[in-house]
Design a protein around this motif. Structure first.
Motif, PDB file in Angstrom:
ATOM      1  N   ALA A   1       5.746   8.029  -2.203  1.00 20.74           N
ATOM      2  CA  ALA A   1       5.007   6.763  -2.171  1.00 20.74           C
ATOM      3  C   ALA A   1       3.754   6.811  -3.042  1.00 20.74           C
ATOM      4  O   ALA A   1       3.328   5.798  -3.606  1.00 20.74           O
ATOM      5  CB  ALA A   1       4.614   6.426  -0.728  1.00 20.74           C
ATOM      6  N   GLN A   2       3.173   7.980  -3.141  1.00 17.97           N
ATOM      7  CA  GLN A   2       1.959   8.110  -3.945  1.00 17.97           C
ATOM      8  C   GLN A   2       2.268   8.297  -5.428  1.00 17.97           C
ATOM      9  O   GLN A   2       1.358   8.264  -6.254  1.00 17.97           O
ATOM     10  CB  GLN A   2       1.118   9.291  -3.424  1.00 17.97           C
TER      11      GLN A   2
ATOM     12  N   LEU B   1       8.293  13.014   6.656  1.00 19.55           N
ATOM     13  CA  LEU B   1       7.092  12.189   6.468  1.00 19.55           C
ATOM     14  C   LEU B   1       6.335  12.616   5.221  1.00 19.55           C
ATOM     15  O   LEU B   1       5.914  11.779   4.417  1.00 19.55           O
ATOM     16  CB  LEU B   1       6.195  12.294   7.704  1.00 19.55           C
ATOM     17  N   ALA B   2       6.168  13.929   5.044  1.00 22.38           N
ATOM     18  CA  ALA B   2       5.423  14.403   3.884  1.00 22.38           C
ATOM     19  C   ALA B   2       6.129  14.044   2.575  1.00 22.38           C
ATOM     20  O   ALA B   2       5.492  13.671   1.587  1.00 22.38           O
ATOM     21  CB  ALA B   2       5.229  15.912   3.975  1.00 22.38           C
TER      22      ALA B   2
ATOM     23  N   LEU C   1      10.705   5.974   4.556  1.00 24.05           N
ATOM     24  CA  LEU C   1      11.210   6.718   5.721  1.00 24.05           C
ATOM     25  C   LEU C   1      12.439   6.036   6.314  1.00 24.05           C
ATOM     26  O   LEU C   1      13.358   6.702   6.805  1.00 24.05           O
ATOM     27  CB  LEU C   1      10.123   6.825   6.784  1.00 24.05           C
TER      28      LEU C   1
ATOM     29  N   ALA D   1       5.691  10.362   1.891  1.00 18.04           N
ATOM     30  CA  ALA D   1       4.314  10.092   1.456  1.00 18.04           C
ATOM     31  C   ALA D   1       4.115  10.527   0.005  1.00 18.04           C
ATOM     32  O   ALA D   1       3.457   9.841  -0.786  1.00 18.04           O
ATOM     33  CB  ALA D   1       3.333  10.829   2.371  1.00 18.04           C
TER      34      ALA D   1
ATOM     35  N   ALA E   1       5.469   4.313   2.037  1.00 10.31           N
ATOM     36  CA  ALA E   1       6.001   5.511   2.694  1.00 10.31           C
ATOM     37  C   ALA E   1       6.768   5.152   3.953  1.00 10.31           C
ATOM     38  O   ALA E   1       7.822   5.732   4.252  1.00 10.31           O
ATOM     39  CB  ALA E   1       4.861   6.480   3.031  1.00 10.31           C
ATOM     40  N   LEU E   2       6.273   4.174   4.686  1.00  5.43           N
ATOM     41  CA  LEU E   2       6.967   3.739   5.910  1.00  5.43           C
ATOM     42  C   LEU E   2       8.341   3.182   5.576  1.00  5.43           C
ATOM     43  O   LEU E   2       9.339   3.484   6.234  1.00  5.43           O
ATOM     44  CB  LEU E   2       6.115   2.692   6.612  1.00  5.43           C
TER      45      LEU E   2
ATOM     46  N   SER F   1       0.855  -1.186   0.000  1.00  8.76           N
ATOM     47  CA  SER F   1       0.000   0.000   0.000  1.00  8.76           C
ATOM     48  C   SER F   1       0.893   1.238   0.000  1.00  8.76           C
ATOM     49  O   SER F   1       2.083   1.169   0.328  1.00  8.76           O
ATOM     50  CB  SER F   1      -0.899   0.002   1.240  1.00  8.76           C
ATOM     51  N   SER F   2       0.314   2.372  -0.342  1.00 16.77           N
ATOM     52  CA  SER F   2       1.094   3.613  -0.334  1.00 16.77           C
ATOM     53  C   SER F   2       1.623   3.921   1.052  1.00 16.77           C
ATOM     54  O   SER F   2       2.741   4.414   1.211  1.00 16.77           O
ATOM     55  CB  SER F   2       0.230   4.776  -0.832  1.00 16.77           C
ATOM     56  N   ALA F   3       0.816   3.624   2.073  1.00 18.68           N
ATOM     57  CA  ALA F   3       1.253   3.887   3.445  1.00 18.68           C
ATOM     58  C   ALA F   3       2.437   2.988   3.810  1.00 18.68           C
ATOM     59  O   ALA F   3       3.412   3.447   4.416  1.00 18.68           O
ATOM     60  CB  ALA F   3       0.099   3.671   4.423  1.00 18.68           C
ATOM     61  N   ALA F   4       2.365   1.714   3.440  1.00 19.26           N
ATOM     62  CA  ALA F   4       3.481   0.810   3.728  1.00 19.26           C
ATOM     63  C   ALA F   4       4.725   1.236   2.952  1.00 19.26           C
ATOM     64  O   ALA F   4       5.846   1.172   3.463  1.00 19.26           O
ATOM     65  CB  ALA F   4       3.099  -0.631   3.378  1.00 19.26           C
TER      66      ALA F   4
END
Lengths: 297, 92
Positions: free
Chosen positions: A270-271, A263-264, A249, A267, A245-246, A240-243
């Motif tokens: 990731a998107q 973080l931004a 990071l 993200a 992004a993690l 996922s995009s969240a995973a």
């Protein structure tokens, strides 16, 4: 009173004379200078940094100097006025200088996020291989380059704030002995003019792995988080995009100096593109994963 | 801290969050830790406004996801524990 211990004489780093040459290495909003005098210095600097921008808006924050110390004594590498290497192992010096420059530029970057990542391109799309040192980025990047991907970097990408146009730090790929065992063609005659033996491995000029000279990173097509796992089962899964992004990071070099620790930025990246986690024990598994994924073909 | 259903969880200030496709990354810059929340946990976070009890939050989720009603309380408890571990909540 005991006499002071004798130390070998090291010529002091005098101010360079007008015969010295100077090359700026600019990246990610910062720059360093490399000063060198001898012809071997020119060849080495061109090999390491010939593809990085040589222009910077401000003064370089740091200067390295390459100096010939005399017959049989090899080269001296100075970081400002401090001698950090003296010897005849040109490859060791090259690897050390490249590492010092990369580390400084990454840690002092401005205006965006710097990630530990390899980058290649094919078909107008960039593929990022993201992970910390030892994840296998360089080996996988070399394998992909041998299969027609255009090599850009094996270490750093810079994502300027507000932009999705990544800037790779184009440098020789740095492969250690275990990687060369699984990619023996890189030790062959065809690559020899473009290589420099390093401590425990080989530095290969970027031109040798990007013969078409495609140095501009195109839009990102996919983000891959590879992990060489010799004992474990193969795994290839969409994140996922969240995973994503993690994971990004965790590979962010200059997080502490960015708003919200980057973080931004993570993200946003990731998107920008689909992300995949890849665990593999041999290249056959990589090939199988790539063949089933339209984003990676 | 034992979480009883009459407690009202409240989000602490200072947390940065990024919403990505219904999931959430939660970060407090001073701590440096990042919490990855799935869609359910993201929704629970948004409901932690200091006005609703834990029971009321669970009831809202059961109404929204009737097919998963039997797991709702467990998911709520797990999410709140994760937020507490990240020091992201206070309770009234």
């Amino acid at each position: 009173m005991l006499p002071p211990p004798s130390r070998p004489f090291v010529p002091p780093m005098r101010s360079p004379s007008p015969e010295w040459r100077r090359r700026l290495v600019a990246y990610a909003g910062d720059a360093v200078a490399i000063e060198y005098h001898e012809p071997c210095g020119a060849r080495l600097v061109e090999f390491l940094f010939g593809r990085t921008p040589a222009y910077a808006a401000g003064s370089p924050a740091l200067t390295f100097r390459l100096r010939f110390l005399g017959a049989g004594r090899g080269l001296g590498l100075y970081r400002e006025d401090r001698l950090i290497y003296r010897g005849v192992a040109e490859g060791y010096l090259a690897e050390l200088l490249m590492g010092e420059v990369c580390r400084h530029l990454a840690e002092h970057s401005q205006g965006g996020a710097v990630f530990h990542a390899a980058a290649l391109s094919r078909g107008g799309r960039a593929v990022l291989l993201v992970g910390a040192t030892g994840a296998g980025k360089s080996t996988l990047a070399a394998w992909l380059a041998l299969r027609g991907f255009a090599y850009l970097t094996d270490e750093l990408i810079f994502l300027p704030s507000g932009s999705l146009h990544i800037q790779p730090f184009i440098r020789p790929i740095n492969l250690k002995a275990p990687s060369l065992e699984v990619l023996p063609q890189l030790k062959g005659e065809a690559f020899q003019p473009h290589t420099l033996p390093s401590a425990g491995g080989l530095l290969i000029a970027p031109e040798a792995l990007n013969p078409q000279g495609l140095w501009e990173a195109p839009p990102i097509g996919a983000i891959l988080f590879p992990c060489y796992t010799p004992q474990g089962p193969a795994q290839f899964e969409r994140l996922s995009s969240a995973a994503s992004a993690l994971h990004l990071l965790q590979s962010l070099v200059n997080g502490p100096s960015l708003p919200s620790r980057g973080l931004a930025e993570a993200a946003r990246l990731a998107q920008a593109a689909p992300a995949y986690r890849l665990r593999y024990a041999h290249f056959g598994e990589v090939e199988a994963s790539f063949s089933q994924c339209p984003d990676l073909r | 801290m034992a979480l009883t259903s009459d407690l009202k969880p409240q989000r602490k200030p200072g947390f940065h969050l990024e919403l990505l496709d219904g999931e959430m990354l939660l970060l407090h810059p001073a701590q440096g830790r990042v919490l990855h929340c799935n869609q359910t946990a993201t929704l629970i976070w948004q409901l932690c406004d200091g006005q609703r009890t834990i029971q009321e939050i669970a009831a809202l989720l059961e109404e929204a996801y009737p097919e998963s009603a039997s797991e709702v309380m467990r998911d709520v408890a797990a999410a709140l524990e994760a937020f507490c571990a990240a020091d992201a909540l206070t309770f009234a």
